[in-house]
Every structure is written in C-alpha cells, then in structure tokens.
Write a protein that holds these residues in place. Structure first.
Motif, PDB file in Angstrom:
ATOM      1  N   THR A 526      -0.849  -4.970  79.869  1.00  0.00           N
ATOM      2  CA  THR A 526       0.023  -6.109  79.302  1.00  0.00           C
ATOM      3  C   THR A 526       1.179  -6.397  80.377  1.00  0.00           C
ATOM      4  N   LEU A 527       1.705  -7.556  80.223  1.00  0.00           N
ATOM      5  CA  LEU A 527       2.943  -8.112  80.992  1.00  0.00           C
ATOM      6  C   LEU A 527       3.803  -8.844  80.091  1.00  0.00           C
ATOM      7  N   ALA A 528       4.874  -8.653  80.294  1.00  0.00           N
ATOM      8  CA  ALA A 528       6.035  -9.436  79.462  1.00  0.00           C
ATOM      9  C   ALA A 528       6.511 -10.610  80.554  1.00  0.00           C
ATOM     10  N   LEU A 529       6.305 -11.807  79.897  1.00  0.00           N
ATOM     11  CA  LEU A 529       7.012 -12.978  80.385  1.00  0.00           C
ATOM     12  C   LEU A 529       8.285 -13.216  80.101  1.00  0.00           C
ATOM     13  N   PRO A 530       9.120 -13.553  81.022  1.00  0.00           N
ATOM     14  CA  PRO A 530      10.787 -13.640  80.706  1.00  0.00           C
ATOM     15  C   PRO A 530      10.608 -15.138  79.825  1.00  0.00           C
ATOM     16  N   ALA A 531      11.739 -14.991  78.599  1.00  0.00           N
ATOM     17  CA  ALA A 531      11.799 -15.781  77.629  1.00  0.00           C
ATOM     18  C   ALA A 531      11.790 -17.294  78.329  1.00  0.00           C
ATOM     19  N   HIS A 532      12.583 -17.602  79.210  1.00  0.00           N
ATOM     20  CA  HIS A 532      12.482 -19.164  79.649  1.00  0.00           C
ATOM     21  C   HIS A 532      11.073 -19.388  80.347  1.00  0.00           C
ATOM     22  N   TRP A 533      10.276 -18.574  80.716  1.00  0.00           N
ATOM     23  CA  TRP A 533       9.045 -18.877  81.071  1.00  0.00           C
ATOM     24  C   TRP A 533       7.837 -19.106  79.980  1.00  0.00           C
ATOM     25  N   SER A 534       8.172 -18.704  78.689  1.00  0.00           N
ATOM     26  CA  SER A 534       7.292 -18.555  77.383  1.00  0.00           C
ATOM     27  C   SER A 534       7.520 -19.308  76.491  1.00  0.00           C
ATOM     28  N   ARG A 535       8.348 -20.344  76.663  1.00  0.00           N
ATOM     29  CA  ARG A 535       8.480 -21.457  75.567  1.00  0.00           C
ATOM     30  C   ARG A 535       7.315 -21.946  74.771  1.00  0.00           C
ATOM     31  N   GLU A 536       7.394 -21.695  73.708  1.00  0.00           N
ATOM     32  CA  GLU A 536       6.323 -22.132  72.787  1.00  0.00           C
ATOM     33  C   GLU A 536       5.059 -21.369  72.949  1.00  0.00           C
ATOM     34  N   LEU A 537       5.160 -20.249  73.305  1.00  0.00           N
ATOM     35  CA  LEU A 537       4.208 -19.313  73.513  1.00  0.00           C
ATOM     36  C   LEU A 537       4.385 -18.237  72.457  1.00  0.00           C
ATOM     37  N   THR A 538       3.450 -17.781  71.879  1.00  0.00           N
ATOM     38  CA  THR A 538       3.479 -16.748  70.820  1.00  0.00           C
ATOM     39  C   THR A 538       3.124 -15.352  71.383  1.00  0.00           C
ATOM     40  N   GLY A 539       2.517 -15.337  72.376  1.00  0.00           N
ATOM     41  CA  GLY A 539       1.945 -13.943  73.031  1.00  0.00           C
ATOM     42  C   GLY A 539       0.480 -13.485  72.285  1.00  0.00           C
ATOM     43  N   ASP A 540       0.042 -14.393  71.368  1.00  0.00           N
ATOM     44  CA  ASP A 540      -1.457 -14.243  70.972  1.00  0.00           C
ATOM     45  C   ASP A 540      -2.443 -15.111  71.915  1.00  0.00           C
ATOM     46  N   GLU A 541      -1.938 -15.946  72.878  1.00  0.00           N
ATOM     47  CA  GLU A 541      -2.847 -16.961  73.642  1.00  0.00           C
ATOM     48  C   GLU A 541      -3.599 -15.825  74.816  1.00  0.00           C
ATOM     49  N   PRO A 542      -4.851 -15.972  74.958  1.00  0.00           N
ATOM     50  CA  PRO A 542      -5.469 -15.126  75.780  1.00  0.00           C
ATOM     51  C   PRO A 542      -5.556 -15.733  77.139  1.00  0.00           C
ATOM     52  N   PRO A 543      -4.781 -15.123  78.225  1.00  0.00           N
ATOM     53  CA  PRO A 543      -4.840 -15.543  79.599  1.00  0.00           C
ATOM     54  C   PRO A 543      -6.150 -15.903  80.151  1.00  0.00           C
ATOM     55  N   GLU A 544      -6.223 -16.966  80.844  1.00  0.00           N
ATOM     56  CA  GLU A 544      -7.154 -17.349  81.769  1.00  0.00           C
ATOM     57  C   GLU A 544      -7.124 -16.954  83.100  1.00  0.00           C
ATOM     58  N   ILE A 545      -8.095 -15.906  83.660  1.00  0.00           N
ATOM     59  CA  ILE A 545      -7.944 -15.184  85.029  1.00  0.00           C
ATOM     60  C   ILE A 545      -8.347 -16.160  85.964  1.00  0.00           C
ATOM     61  N   ILE A 546      -7.488 -16.596  86.739  1.00  0.00           N
ATOM     62  CA  ILE A 546      -8.249 -17.662  87.950  1.00  0.00           C
ATOM     63  C   ILE A 546      -8.453 -16.984  89.152  1.00  0.00           C
ATOM     64  N   ALA A 547      -7.819 -15.841  89.518  1.00  0.00           N
ATOM     65  CA  ALA A 547      -8.114 -15.203  90.733  1.00  0.00           C
ATOM     66  C   ALA A 547      -7.518 -13.637  90.464  1.00  0.00           C
ATOM     67  N   LYS A 548      -8.291 -12.967  91.329  1.00  0.00           N
ATOM     68  CA  LYS A 548      -7.971 -11.317  91.198  1.00  0.00           C
ATOM     69  C   LYS A 548      -7.018 -10.853  92.068  1.00  0.00           C
ATOM     70  N   ALA A 549      -7.223 -11.413  93.481  1.00  0.00           N
ATOM     71  CA  ALA A 549      -6.310 -10.980  94.411  1.00  0.00           C
ATOM     72  C   ALA A 549      -5.574 -12.271  95.075  1.00  0.00           C
ATOM     73  N   PRO A 550      -4.384 -12.335  94.744  1.00  0.00           N
ATOM     74  CA  PRO A 550      -3.425 -11.705  93.820  1.00  0.00           C
ATOM     75  C   PRO A 550      -3.788 -12.350  92.605  1.00  0.00           C
ATOM     76  N   LEU A 551      -3.722 -11.286  91.545  1.00  0.00           N
ATOM     77  CA  LEU A 551      -3.545 -11.544  90.157  1.00  0.00           C
ATOM     78  C   LEU A 551      -3.063 -13.084  89.781  1.00  0.00           C
ATOM     79  N   THR A 552      -3.982 -14.131  89.486  1.00  0.00           N
ATOM     80  CA  THR A 552      -3.383 -15.297  89.184  1.00  0.00           C
ATOM     81  C   THR A 552      -3.904 -15.532  87.756  1.00  0.00           C
ATOM     82  N   PHE A 553      -3.014 -16.081  86.782  1.00  0.00           N
ATOM     83  CA  PHE A 553      -3.695 -16.526  85.605  1.00  0.00           C
ATOM     84  C   PHE A 553      -2.846 -17.691  84.948  1.00  0.00           C
TER      85      PHE A 553
END
Length: 573
Positions: A526-553
């Motif tokens: 898990t990874l906590a997003l800063p509050a100002h980066w997670s407006r309107e997000l609940t935390g239930d949204e599944p991340p879409e992994i775009i790249a593994k190195a560096p980890l981009t989602f």
C-alpha cells in the motif's frame, strides 16, 4: 526519576535529546509495577516510525526486566499485528495466524495485538499517541480503550510535538486517566512554560521567571526537582545562519563537508526541497550520497510502509551507534528529526521553530566516537529565505508562513514571530551549549511576551492575532468531539461526521496487486497519497499499473511515479 514519589500520579520529565528519558520511563514503570500501582504500560509516541523503532528496543529491554517468561511489547499501529518479534497474518473471520505458532496460550496473550480497538489492553504496548487519544473522543470503543488504559502507566513522549487540537484531547484523556487513579509520565526535550503550565494547571510565569526555571528537571503537580547537570555531558554546537536555501545551496554545503570526511545530515522542511537537494548532490558527488540497495535515495514520509522500514534501518546502519566511519550525505525531511538513533558530524537544516531546531540538533554528536578533522565540535548551518521574514505572513515558502489571503491560516510552520525569534537567537550566540542553554533558547522563541514584542516591532500584530484565533478555534473544535466522562454515559455517538485525532484531511490509500515491487527491489502493498493529491478519491479505486520500473500507476485520472525519491505526481498534459 528513581527518587520521585510513587504517590505522584502526574510526572513531567524535561531533558535534552539522548539523555536517557526512555530508560527513565521504564524505571518509573518498573517501580510502579513492583508496588502494584499499575499493571501495564502504554508508551505513546508522535509518529508510527518512532513507535516501530521503540517497540523493538523496549521488547529487548523487557527480557532483563521480567523473569521468564517476559511479556511481549505489542506494536500499537492500526493494520499491524506485531507482538514481541512475532508477526501476525490476518485470516478470514477476524482470525490471526502468528508466524511462530507457539500454541493456544501464546495466542491468548496476543489477543490485544490483533486489533486496534484492543491495543490498550496489552500489558506492554508501544504505539502512536493517537491510540490513547481515541479513549477520549466520541467514537466507538472509547470506553473500552479508556477502561483498559486506566491501569497503565501512560507515557507520552515528545509531548511538545502536538498542536492545539491534539493537546486539548490529550489533556482530557489525562484528566480522566488520573481521576481513575491512573499514572502518567510526560516527556519532552523542549517543553516551554506555556505548555508546561497548561499540563500542570498552574499560572504562566513571566518570561524572566521562565528563563530561570531549572533544566533538566522532573516536575510533579506541585514541585520541581532540578537534575544536577554534568559538565562533561555538555555539547557545544557551533551554529550559524545564511541566506539562500535552494537545493543547490544545501547541496554545495553538504558536499563540501562530506569531502572533508564528515557524516552530513541534511533536513529540509519540504519533500520538494529534499528532492532538489538530492538531485544536486547526485549530479555533483554521487559517491557521497546515502543509498539503499545501491540506489541513491531520501528519507521522508512519501514511501510505502515496507520501504520506510528499510530506510529507517539503513539510516541507522549509516549514522547509528557503532556505524562505520565514512563520508556520507543523508537527506530527508522531518522524519529524520526524532525517534531514529542517529549521529551526524554536521547538520544542514532549513530555518524552523526553536523546539524543532533543537530536536534536529539532537542528531549531532549523539555518541562518543572519533570525528574527522575540523568536525571535533558539532556544527549546524541554518538555511534561511532571502529577504525579510515578513513576507511569510502573506506568502509561504518552503514550509514557512501562510497564505495571508485565506480566511484561515494553513501551513507547516505558521509562527512567523517564533521563526524570527529563533533566527535572532542563532545570530546572537554562535556557540550553543546543550543542555545548559536549552531553557533560555526555548523560552525566548516561544513565550508569549517575547513573541508579542517581536510582532509589535515588525508590525505583525494582526498576523499574531490570527494565529491566536486559530489556536482558540482548534481548542474549541476539540472540545466539541471530546468524550467527557464527567457527563452521563452517552447512548450514541455522532454518526454524520468523521472524528479524527489530528486535524487535516486524510489521503487515499492505494492498494497494489500482490506482485508489485518497489524501487528498492522489495514487495510493496500500500501507499498513502497526500491529501491534496487524492481529492475525490476514496481509496477503493484499483490502481492501473502503467510501468514497473520505475513503478508508474494511475488512479482514476491522476498519474503517479514511485521511485527511489519517493512518490511524485505526473504532470497532466
């Protein structure tokens, strides 16, 4: 501490960083436990990182305090199941499987470690102060928590670190805890007269009286017991301030010191400035930069919990007691200023409030060991903004000041008069003797008389009034959510609002797929997003992994990169 009467329910211990306050607290617990005055201990700390570090340390100490079998120290952090050195694995139906699987009797003793609502029922628990505060709020299980805590010695470490909201809640918890016959020990290296008078319910002394108050000292409700100072334990710190605090400014000073063989600790007020400093150091002197698994990195809050544990351990390997002498530059933020047992030759830090600055200086020359030539004496360089501090009353910079046009003040370090007072003390005395000067330094940068004087000199009276108003509003807000045990037992708690132990918004928690690997080659969950980066997000949204190195989602419309410098947000097209 050993000479303090066991009949004293409230004790306050003031001593410099590294003086042995934790050991004194354990001694107090041993005396109270042996006399039958308490059955348990809850050690409350300001951060999760501090709790994790101290839990292991206290667990080892318990082996020498108790005969076989000694109790295990529970780690009181929500989402964790740790008792002693054993790790719990959560199973369906609220079951927990322990990795050492020692049988039914052992599992029964770990009942308190298996859920956050039970933490305070442990015989020995080390966690955040928030867990104790939950006993004093109008939330579920508050009475269970308060009842379980009632037979504990409640130790609150770094009690100065709490804001007005947290302090008001803690005072309520302490009042009820003592009323039930409980015992409490409050500890701080930098507790000013304002806070101490509030905790002891005594009148605020004048600035002159406050400066003359003994330090170090053990306080009870009615008395003060000075601790004899040891001249050989005085730490001399050469301190200076300079204008300019860009990443390049900090890096230049750090590289210069490291090239002369020093262990350099750089503490910036914001993650962005820490990243700038790292980039400049890597560009100029990559061989001198702190690494984890051969990767240059930082120490701050925007890392996954698994990586934070790795970073904590690595920092202590590099700067801790018994570490190999080597030139190195360790860069981070406030996460480096407390709890970690680290020892640097020189500190490079941004301007910050006096109590915070003394905490950071506490990372200097913490242990007795040989020093590189030119660093036999501890030294601290304080980086300051260009120009007058007055502009911080209307426009913040690098964690200092506030947006003056907002209806309410917000920011990291808002007390501009206090910052000015701190800077004056740095400029007035280029050599600090610690702990001899602690009391004067703290009082002259925190006492209302001094701050009112500085505000009047600079025309900051309106800003000072707004600061005071913010404090009063936080206290009144806390009083609205406190569980007052002097009132009738409530039939229900508020259901239409979220009651928190700390002010501010909470960021969403991103949960990664099981096979996700972090920047240091270890799995992250898990990874906590800063509050100002997670407006309107609940935390239930599944991340879409775009790249593994560096980890981009991506989470909904927001994109992020998680690499060795921590979590960053992708700029939108």
């Amino acid at each position: 501490m050993a000479g303090t009467s066991l009949s004293e329910n409230l004790v306050i211990l003031e001593a410099e960083t590294g003086a042995g306050k934790t050991e004194a607290a354990l001694w107090r617990f041993a005396q109270l436990y042996e006399s039958g005055a308490v059955d348990s201990l809850y050690f409350a700390l300001p951060t999760r990182a501090a709790a994790r570090q101290l839990q292991s340390r206290i667990n080892k100490t318990l082996q020498t305090m108790f005969s076989d079998p000694p109790p295990e120290a529970v780690l009181a952090i929500p989402g964790q199941a740790v008792s002693g050195e054993a790790q719990g694995i959560r199973l369906p139906a609220f079951e927990v499987k322990w990795d050492d699987d020692t049988g039914i009797e052992s599992r029964a003793k770990r009942w308190a470690a298996e859920h956050a609502t039970r933490f305070l029922a442990a015989q020995i628990a080390v966690g955040t102060v928030d867990q104790a505060m939950m006993a004093g709020l109008q939330v579920k299980h508050a009475h269970l928590r308060g009842s379980a805590l009632s037979r504990s010695l409640l130790v609150v470490d770094e009690v100065h670190a709490s804001d007005a909201w947290m302090t008001e809640i803690q005072r309520s918890v302490l009042r009820d805890h003592l009323a039930l016959g409980g015992h409490a020990l409050l500890m701080s290296a930098t507790l000013g007269a304002v806070a101490r008078s509030a905790w002891r319910a005594t009148p605020l002394p004048s600035l002159q009286e406050a400066e003359q108050t003994p330090y170090p000292a053990v306080w009870t409700k009615d008395d003060c017991f000075p601790v004899s100072s040891d001249d050989s334990a005085q730490k001399e710190v050469a301190i200076s301030a300079r204008k300019g605090w860009s990443g390049e400014d900090a890096a230049a000073e750090a590289i210069s010191a490291a090239r002369r063989g020093a262990r350099v600790l750089v503490i910036r007020n914001t993650v962005d400035r820490a990243r700038e400093t790292l980039a400049a150091c890597v560009n100029e002197a990559p061989n001198l930069v702190f690494e984890l698994n051969d990767t240059p990195t930082l120490h701050h809050s925007r890392f996954a919990a698994e990586d934070r544990a790795l970073l904590d351990a690595r920092v202590e390997d590099v700067l801790g007691k018994g570490s190999i002498a080597q030139a190195v530059i360790v860069i981070g933020t406030q996460t480096l200023e407390q709890s970690l047992d680290i020892d640097a030759d020189i500190l490079i830090t941004d301007l910050c409030p006096m109590d915070v600055l003394l905490q950071r200086i506490g990372r200097l020359h913490r242990h007795c060991r040989s020093r590189p030539d030119g660093f036999e004496r501890a030294s601290a360089l304080v980086l300051c903004p260009e120009g007058d501090l007055g502009r911080l009353t209307s426009e913040p910079e690098n964690g200092l000041g506030a947006y003056g046009q907002n209806a309410t003040l917000s920011g990291v370090y808002l007390d501009v008069p206090g910052l000015a007072a701190t800077l004056r003390e740095i400029e007035a005395a280029p050599l600090w003797r610690i702990p001899q000067m602690n009391r004067r330094l703290v009082e002259r940068a925190t006492h209302p008389e001094r701050l009112d004087e500085i505000a009047a000199q600079h025309g900051w009276e309106d800003y000072r009034r707004r600061e005071t108003g913010k404090t009063i509003a936080e206290i009144m807000g806390a009083q609205n959510v406190i569980l007052d045990r002097r009132e009738a037992f409530p039939c229900s708690f508020p259901s239409d609002e979220v009651i928190r132990t700390r002010l501010g918004e909470s960021g969403a928690i991103v949960t990664f797929p099981d096979d996700t690997i972090g920047p240091f080659g270890s799995p992250v969950t898990t990874l906590a997003l800063p509050a100002h980066w997670s407006r309107e997000l609940t935390g239930d949204e599944p991340p879409e992994i775009i790249a593994k190195a560096p980890l981009t989602f991506r989470v909904e419309a927001a994109g992020f990169v998680y690499d060795a410098s921590g979590l960053t947000r992708l700029e939108e097209d």
